[in-house]
Design an enzyme around this catalytic site. Sequence first.
Site, PDB file in Angstrom:
ATOM      1  N   LYS A 136      -7.910   4.728  -7.101  1.00 36.62           N
ATOM      2  CA  LYS A 136      -8.609   4.679  -6.076  1.00 36.62           C
ATOM      3  C   LYS A 136      -9.695   5.763  -6.100  1.00 36.62           C
ATOM      4  O   LYS A 136      -9.345   6.920  -6.268  1.00 36.62           O
ATOM      5  CB  LYS A 136      -7.849   4.821  -4.706  1.00 36.62           C
ATOM      6  CG  LYS A 136      -7.061   3.445  -4.471  1.00 36.62           C
ATOM      7  CD  LYS A 136      -6.223   3.771  -3.106  1.00 36.62           C
ATOM      8  CE  LYS A 136      -5.122   2.599  -3.032  1.00 36.62           C
ATOM      9  NZ  LYS A 136      -5.958   1.262  -2.722  1.00 36.62           N
TER      10      LYS A 136
ATOM     11  N   ARG B 145       1.933  -6.382  -3.932  1.00 36.39           N
ATOM     12  CA  ARG B 145       2.424  -7.794  -4.215  1.00 36.39           C
ATOM     13  C   ARG B 145       3.503  -7.949  -5.361  1.00 36.39           C
ATOM     14  O   ARG B 145       4.413  -9.031  -5.352  1.00 36.39           O
ATOM     15  CB  ARG B 145       1.327  -8.704  -4.522  1.00 36.39           C
ATOM     16  CG  ARG B 145       0.381  -8.584  -5.706  1.00 36.39           C
ATOM     17  CD  ARG B 145      -1.079  -9.061  -5.518  1.00 36.39           C
ATOM     18  NE  ARG B 145      -1.867  -8.357  -4.680  1.00 36.39           N
ATOM     19  CZ  ARG B 145      -3.064  -8.973  -4.525  1.00 36.39           C
ATOM     20  NH1 ARG B 145      -3.443  -9.909  -4.912  1.00 36.39           N
ATOM     21  NH2 ARG B 145      -3.865  -8.148  -3.480  1.00 36.39           N
TER      22      ARG B 145
HETATM   23  N1  BES Z   1      -2.123  -0.456  -0.285  1.00 42.03           N
HETATM   24  C1  BES Z   1      -3.376  -0.927  -0.613  1.00 42.03           C
HETATM   25  C2  BES Z   1      -4.158  -1.749   0.690  1.00 42.03           C
HETATM   26  C3  BES Z   1      -4.442  -0.925   1.800  1.00 42.03           C
HETATM   27  C4  BES Z   1      -5.935  -0.546   1.857  1.00 42.03           C
HETATM   28  C5  BES Z   1      -3.540  -0.418   2.649  1.00 42.03           C
HETATM   29  C6  BES Z   1      -6.155   0.589   2.884  1.00 42.03           C
HETATM   30  C7  BES Z   1      -3.983   0.410   3.770  1.00 42.03           C
HETATM   31  C8  BES Z   1      -5.329   0.752   3.809  1.00 42.03           C
HETATM   32  C9  BES Z   1      -3.339  -1.882  -1.701  1.00 42.03           C
HETATM   33  O1  BES Z   1      -2.300  -1.768  -2.606  1.00 42.03           O
HETATM   34  C10 BES Z   1      -4.321  -2.169  -2.336  1.00 42.03           C
HETATM   35  O2  BES Z   1      -4.693  -1.408  -2.794  1.00 42.03           O
HETATM   36  N2  BES Z   1      -4.978  -3.463  -2.353  1.00 42.03           N
HETATM   37  C11 BES Z   1      -6.145  -3.587  -3.104  1.00 42.03           C
HETATM   38  C12 BES Z   1      -6.076  -5.034  -3.723  1.00 42.03           C
HETATM   39  C13 BES Z   1      -7.068  -5.120  -4.840  1.00 42.03           C
HETATM   40  C14 BES Z   1      -7.089  -4.390  -6.165  1.00 42.03           C
HETATM   41  C15 BES Z   1      -7.011  -6.583  -5.134  1.00 42.03           C
HETATM   42  C16 BES Z   1      -7.248  -3.515  -1.998  1.00 42.03           C
HETATM   43  O3  BES Z   1      -7.070  -4.162  -1.142  1.00 42.03           O
HETATM   44  O4  BES Z   1      -8.299  -3.125  -2.696  1.00 42.03           O
HETATM   45 MN    MN Z   2      -2.903  -0.660  -4.024  1.00 44.67          MN
END
Ligand code: BES
Ligand code: MN
Length: 488
Positions: A270, A344
Amino acid sequence: MKITLSKDSLTAVAVDLLVVCVGGAKPAQDPNVKMLDAALDGMLIRYMKDQDFKAKVGSRLTVPGAGAIGAKRVLVLGTKSGALSPADCKSLAVRAARAGMERASLALVAPGAGPEALAAIAEGLVSGSYRYVEYLTAERRPKRALARVTVLVPRVSASDRRAVAQGVSLGECVNFARDLVNCPPNDLTATELAERARGAARKHGVRCQVYDRRGIERLNMPLLLAVNRGSAEEPRFVHMVYKPKGRGKVRKVVFVGKGLTFDSGGLCIKPGASMADMKCDMAGAAVTIATVIAAARLELPVEVHGVVGSTDNMTGGAAYRPGDVFPSRDGKTVEIVNTDAEGRLVLADALSYARELEPDYLVDHATLTGACMVALGNYRAALFATDDKLKTRYEKAAEAAGEAFWNLPLDPDLRDSLKSPIADLKHVGSRFGGTITAALFLKEFVGKAKWAHLDIAGPAFLEGAHGNMPKGGTGFGVATAVHFLRGL
Ligand code: BES
Ligand code: MN
Ligand code: ZN
């Protein structure tokens, strides 16, 4: 916090701050206002006029007691006109607690009557006075916390007292979830999260089984282990059980929580700004653990399980990669697309395990997708359900708890995007409807269970206080889950 119900008169009660709630178009005619105004020689209504006070949600006015009444000062909180629901009462109690936080003693004229209202008031007082101070030292460490509150009521009954005790318990469980979320990720590792679940379980007579890496291997959870590969910390899998005593046949509800103690995104790392608050990625686990503890403390007549898969998502040399294929606990193979969609994967194995417990209802909480915040904003969670009755029950519970959810569809049209050329499933589908495609992936692992999936990515953690919720970890979901269990 000790909350005492008292029949004291509002003019006599000797406290630092007295809070009165007023609704309707003519606040000067409110009986509480009139009584205080008489004791204060007309000063209260004069202040109200001078300050152009309108009784509506969010308005407030402070006047000094000036020695004419027992309280040192009076805070008038505006609210809506007409009957107040328990959720309204809770909001007012939260505002009263916030105002009283820096004071030694607080009294609140109960804005509602009866056990439901009083439980909501007690919950609001306890959760409203929450602050995370664990890591503050010296003069930054607050000297006093609001320890005692008097709630003024016309009469005191045993059932009202019981309701207050229950509200306090629920408020404390919400705060427990917040503490877990707020704890920094260097201290709240998967091991520590499991220890805290175990500690709370022991205290409240809940069974708690904790599995370490070896145990997780034996349980067969390849996807949880895949996410853990890049970490220096061991994963944990937690299974808590609360069984009511002497109730014969009862319903069984299994809660499942995403317990990512930190989500760096893994190799698909990230950007810094998106990573900053990723200690909150175990909020689903926190809700799950706190809900089981609440069920036990409230002695609800439901069998409640809490299932948590926990690890952090890191970038170590052994980290899982895009392109990797892993089996899942239930046998389907999964092609990894983006290592930042780790939640997931952990949930897939946890849901397979949970489904084997044959629950009447299966409910997961997860900070699963950023897309959910794009769709619904920061203050509302997504609700998916494979069963209409479960959906309705959850929506009703959310309303009673004063938490906001929105039903999204498990749209079969989007299922195609999870097809992989080399495995049974890809773990990331279409970006459009990203919250839905994540839910569709989970759905592959719940079999025929009556299942609800709650994506709490938005409201689990806030940059600033909003409504009843504090800054940081909010415990969002605990109150609704408890109301849901109550309604079964
Ligand atoms: N933990 C994150 C989602 C999240 C984002 C929670 C902001 C709280 C605040 C999750 O694991 C994630 O990173 N999801 C990705 C999925 C994508 C790579 C398909 C996302 O939402 O960008
Ligand atoms: Mn994530
Ligand atoms: Zn995550």
